[in-house]
Each structure stands twice: as structure tokens, then as C-alpha cells.
Design an enzyme around this catalytic site. Sequence first.
Site, mmCIF file in Angstrom:
data_model
loop_
_atom_site.group_PDB
_atom_site.id
_atom_site.type_symbol
_atom_site.label_atom_id
_atom_site.label_comp_id
_atom_site.label_asym_id
_atom_site.label_seq_id
_atom_site.Cartn_x
_atom_site.Cartn_y
_atom_site.Cartn_z
ATOM 1 C CE LYS A 22 48.788 42.579 39.522
ATOM 2 N NZ LYS A 22 47.362 42.945 39.684
ATOM 3 C CG ASN A 23 48.025 44.331 43.152
ATOM 4 O OD1 ASN A 23 47.874 44.429 41.925
ATOM 5 N ND2 ASN A 23 47.791 43.213 43.802
ATOM 6 C CB CYS A 116 42.423 37.312 37.596
ATOM 7 S SG CYS A 116 44.121 37.573 37.117
ATOM 8 N NE ARG A 121 38.467 40.311 41.058
ATOM 9 C CZ ARG A 121 39.740 40.593 40.759
ATOM 10 N NH1 ARG A 121 40.247 40.163 39.620
ATOM 11 N NH2 ARG A 121 40.467 41.338 41.571
ATOM 12 N N PRO A 122 32.110 41.769 41.944
ATOM 13 C CG PRO A 122 30.683 41.678 43.766
ATOM 14 C CD PRO A 122 31.730 40.890 43.039
ATOM 15 C CB ILE A 123 32.376 47.485 41.174
ATOM 16 C CG1 ILE A 123 31.227 47.771 40.196
ATOM 17 C CG2 ILE A 123 33.557 46.842 40.457
ATOM 18 C CD1 ILE A 123 31.579 48.821 39.139
ATOM 19 C CG ASP A 124 28.658 45.156 45.977
ATOM 20 O OD1 ASP A 124 29.732 44.694 45.537
ATOM 21 O OD2 ASP A 124 28.190 44.834 47.075
ATOM 22 C CG LEU A 125 31.669 46.371 48.853
ATOM 23 C CD1 LEU A 125 32.819 45.686 49.592
ATOM 24 C CD2 LEU A 125 30.486 46.581 49.784
ATOM 25 C CG ASP A 305 46.864 38.659 45.190
ATOM 26 O OD1 ASP A 305 47.107 39.878 45.200
ATOM 27 O OD2 ASP A 305 45.741 38.188 44.932
ATOM 28 C CB ILE A 327 39.921 36.752 49.370
ATOM 29 C CG1 ILE A 327 40.677 36.911 50.688
ATOM 30 C CG2 ILE A 327 39.720 38.085 48.660
ATOM 31 C CD1 ILE A 327 40.012 37.855 51.694
ATOM 32 N NE ARG A 397 46.042 41.235 33.873
ATOM 33 C CZ ARG A 397 45.153 40.910 34.822
ATOM 34 N NH1 ARG A 397 44.617 39.700 34.828
ATOM 35 N NH2 ARG A 397 44.789 41.776 35.727
HETATM 36 C C1 EPZ Z 1 42.870 43.736 44.858
HETATM 37 O O1 EPZ Z 1 41.748 43.347 44.073
HETATM 38 C C2 EPZ Z 1 44.093 43.187 44.126
HETATM 39 N N1 EPZ Z 1 44.179 43.782 42.804
HETATM 40 C C3 EPZ Z 1 43.983 41.667 43.984
HETATM 41 O O2 EPZ Z 1 45.175 41.203 43.368
HETATM 42 C C4 EPZ Z 1 43.882 41.062 45.395
HETATM 43 O O3 EPZ Z 1 43.695 39.671 45.275
HETATM 44 C C5 EPZ Z 1 42.698 41.689 46.127
HETATM 45 O O4 EPZ Z 1 42.830 43.128 46.161
HETATM 46 C C6 EPZ Z 1 42.594 41.186 47.559
HETATM 47 O O5 EPZ Z 1 43.775 41.476 48.237
HETATM 48 C C7 EPZ Z 1 44.709 45.022 42.680
HETATM 49 O O6 EPZ Z 1 45.107 45.653 43.654
HETATM 50 C C8 EPZ Z 1 44.805 45.563 41.291
HETATM 51 P P1 EPZ Z 1 38.874 43.445 46.835
HETATM 52 P P2 EPZ Z 1 40.273 43.959 44.418
HETATM 53 O O7 EPZ Z 1 38.006 44.555 46.416
HETATM 54 O O8 EPZ Z 1 40.419 45.382 44.787
HETATM 55 C C9 EPZ Z 1 34.636 41.331 46.953
HETATM 56 C C10 EPZ Z 1 46.454 40.036 41.799
HETATM 57 O O9 EPZ Z 1 46.616 38.836 41.561
HETATM 58 N N2 EPZ Z 1 34.120 42.632 46.545
HETATM 59 O O10 EPZ Z 1 39.625 43.543 48.138
HETATM 60 O O11 EPZ Z 1 39.369 43.591 43.325
HETATM 61 C C11 EPZ Z 1 35.385 40.661 45.806
HETATM 62 O O12 EPZ Z 1 34.498 39.990 44.947
HETATM 63 C C12 EPZ Z 1 45.070 40.573 42.072
HETATM 64 O O13 EPZ Z 1 47.376 40.893 41.864
HETATM 65 C C13 EPZ Z 1 32.737 42.835 46.522
HETATM 66 O O14 EPZ Z 1 31.959 41.942 46.828
HETATM 67 O O15 EPZ Z 1 39.928 43.099 45.716
HETATM 68 C C14 EPZ Z 1 36.321 39.719 46.515
HETATM 69 O O16 EPZ Z 1 35.630 38.543 46.837
HETATM 70 C C15 EPZ Z 1 44.017 39.478 42.019
HETATM 71 N N3 EPZ Z 1 32.271 44.053 46.132
HETATM 72 C C16 EPZ Z 1 36.661 40.471 47.801
HETATM 73 O O17 EPZ Z 1 35.628 41.472 47.969
HETATM 74 C C17 EPZ Z 1 33.097 45.075 45.772
HETATM 75 O O18 EPZ Z 1 32.603 46.172 45.449
HETATM 76 C C18 EPZ Z 1 38.025 41.147 47.767
HETATM 77 O O19 EPZ Z 1 37.968 42.103 46.781
HETATM 78 C C19 EPZ Z 1 34.488 44.855 45.808
HETATM 79 C C20 EPZ Z 1 34.983 43.630 46.202
#
Ligand code: EPZ
Length: 417
Positions: A22-23, A116, A121-125, A305, A327, A397
Site C-alpha cells: 500500500k505504502n 488513520c 499528524r501535522p504536515i509542517d515538514l 505499523d 512515532i 484500506r
Molecule cells: C507513512 O505515514 C505511512 N503511510 C504510515 O503508514 C507509517 O506509519 C508512517 O509513514 C511511518 O512509517 C503511508 O506511507 C501512506 P511520517 P506518514 O511523515 O508519511 C510526524 C499505515 O498504517 N510528522 O513519517 O504520515 C507525524 O505526526 C500508515 O500504513 C510531523 O510532525 O508518516 C508522525 O508522528 C499509518 N510533521 C511522524 O512524524 C510532518 O510534516 C511520522 O510521520 C510530517 C510528519
Amino acid sequence: MDIWHVKGGRGLEGSCNVQGSKNASLPIIAASIVTPMECRLYNLPKLYDVDAALSILRHLGCRAEQQGNEAYIDSRPLSATYIPNELMEEMRSSVIFMGALLARCGEAKLSPPGGCQLGKRPIDLHLKALRELGADIVEDEGEIICKSRALKGRDISFPFPSVGATENLMLAACAAKGRTVIHNAAREPEIIALADFLRSAGAEISGAGTDKIEISGMHARKSAVCRIIPDRIAAASLCCACAACGGDIELKVSNPSQFSTVLYFLNEAGCDIINSTHSLRVVSNGKLRAVKGISTAPYPGFPTDAQPVLMAALLKADGESEIEENIFSNRYRQVPELRRLGAEIEVEGRTALIRGVNELHGAALSATDLRGGAAMIIAALSADGESVILDDGHVRRGYEDFDLCLSSLGGDIILES
Ligand code: EPZ
């Protein structure tokens, strides 16, 4: 509403395939619009999130059809740069279309993504990285409006190796002038898969899988073909199901090294793990030893995950197991539901302590999120009696035919949709 009917108490035997990732699928679907191209995807899993990603492509004016595990995408007719909220809120990965649209059209208008509920789950980065690349981004009443006259390559560092932010930046950087170097990039196998796809579409990318990724432009090709890599979390989930129920299963999967940290703890808990070139065998007597030291981390650390599904496997382990979730801030939502089966789990901040019980009993549960729902199914398979799991689409999903897969291994599970 999906309803999973599960009768526990049986071991699992036999062999089965592992679905496409999926990812890996979701960012590759977004990447198909970076330049006007036709592409064919193979081993694409049939998932609600894949449906949602293909719907976004069609909304943007592309052709996008999935037949079984194959898809045809033609992004040449793309004619829109706005993604409405009802499509964005379907999944987290919709945010990746921001970088792809910036690369293709120099603009994007969307709302914050769904996905989920695992805590904030911010998108600031994502936004900071795209701004550093030269995008003007305005956040106005829940809408994100991006414009970029010209993206300019440069060195960009992440304070945390965010998977999604790395992917978003990789996509936008394909259209940037000059070289972009991403420091502290995410290293997941899905990042390598995305880079391989972009390279097949004409991008110059190196370093994917390490913490430093270089993108120096795109000599767009008109078409690309991609075979989606196996889903390491779906594979790990099946291994945890065998560990929980007892049995002897073989997965036809060629990438056990990608979830070796999960296999390490299953082995510590008493399972035999037998690797061969194209398959993986897990043997368990169903009575596991408790394990400590499970601590989620960015790849190649223990994958967050897999935390819920390994927890499910340890509910009857002899002793006290300990998990630390580093995480996400709220990824123990499966715990109250697992307690309904008789599990003894204490959560203190980021740490979950699981006191092994002799038996679990069937119960009525509600799936809270994708991996939490899978954990409930696994725990119910290892419980005595019948369980019913109400699920408004979480598990499907991310898991393709999870019921058929587990049934083919001898699990007594029926999905009523
Ligand atoms: C990806 O989510 C995966 N989803 C998630 O899988 C997985 O758990 C995660 O990576 C970690 O490996 C997909 O690939 C579609 P992150 P993503 O950005 O990209 C924080 C599943 O079950 N963060 O690495 O959202 C965030 O809040 C799903 O298949 C910020 O603070 O993960 C989290 O605490 C669930 N600001 C941490 O970083 C940001 O701008 C990891 O997030 C982005 C993230």
C-alpha cells in the site's frame, strides 16, 4: 460497514502470497502525474486507499483504471490542480499530490489530508520543505494554496525522517531547476520504490534508501512500467497471526529483510523463522515467551505499523512484554478493544506493558484504525470462541482480501460487507 466474523482456536497452516505494498503504491500513483505520461502498474493491491488515489487522478482529468492487480494510468489529459476535501480526507497519502501537482503545473489547491487517527499528524515538514524549494504556500481556512513560478533545487534538511514529507519533496524536486539534496531523508523501502518509478519516468535520482537523496531534474519519458514491491507490513501481520495462533505457514515473499526487526522479536518469542530465496516460513507452537525492548523507530528500526499486530501476538505470551511507540502520539487505540478479549495491557505514556494471559475469549469489537483493526482480527483468531469486529472500512484500506488470505491458511474468518 464491514463486519469480520472470527472463530478462534485453530492453528494456521499452508502458504500464501503477499499483496503489493500500500505504502509504495500510493506515492507512485501520485508520481504518475509529475510529467504527462502513460504508465502501467502491476501487483497493485486492491485497497480502498488505492481506489481513493485513483479517484483523485480521475478528478484531475487523468485516465486511471484498475483491473485486478493491474492499473493503466494516462496523466497526459490532466486539466485540474484542485483536490476537493472529500477526496483529500480519504487518506493521509493525498497530501503527496501537492508535490506532484507543483512539479507538473506549478500550482495546487487542496485541504489537509485524512488517514488513520494516530494522534496529531501535522504536515509542517511537507510545507516547510516545499517552501524551501521555492513554493509560495498559503494556508487559509483549511485550504492549502500552493503556487511556484520556478522551483529551485537546493540542500534541504529534515529534523525528522518523515516518510510523506520525503516523498512530497522528491516529487516536487523532479521539476526544480538544479540539484536538490534531501538530508535526513526517510529510508523506507517504499522510498526506494518511488525513486525507481521516478527514474523509469526519466528522473535523475540517487541515494534513495539512504538518509541523503539527490534529485537533479527530469528528462521526461512518455511511459513507465512498475511492479509494486511486496507489502512488508502485510507480510509481518501474517507472521504475527501465525505466532499468535500457532502453526506453520509459508509466505511467498522475497523481502523478509525489510521486516527483519519484526521477525527478530517473533524469534525471541519462540517462533522458528526459516528464510529461503523466495519464501519465508514461520513455525509457532502458539505458546510464546514475552519479549521486551520493542521500540518503534524510523526504518530500518522496528516499524510502527507492525506495533499493533505484534502486540496482538503477545497477548498470551508467558510473562510481561514491553512495547514503546515513538512515532505516533496515539497509536494504542487498539488496546481497549483487545482488553475486551481478556487481554491485560497497561499503557503509560509511550509504553505498553502486556501481561500474558492463559486464554482470550471471543467478544464484540470495533476497529479503530487500519493496523489496529488487523490486530483485533489476529487476536480474535487466537481467542477461544467467536468474535465480531465492526469496521467502517479501516482494514480494507490497507489489507487486500485479508479474510481470504487467513481462510486459505485455515483461519475461520468470514467478512460480511
Ligand atoms: C507513512 O505515514 C505511512 N503511510 C504510515 O503508514 C507509517 O506509519 C508512517 O509513514 C511511518 O512509517 C503511508 O506511507 C501512506 P511520517 P506518514 O511523515 O508519511 C510526524 C499505515 O498504517 N510528522 O513519517 O504520515 C507525524 O505526526 C500508515 O500504513 C510531523 O510532525 O508518516 C508522525 O508522528 C499509518 N510533521 C511522524 O512524524 C510532518 O510534516 C511520522 O510521520 C510530517 C510528519
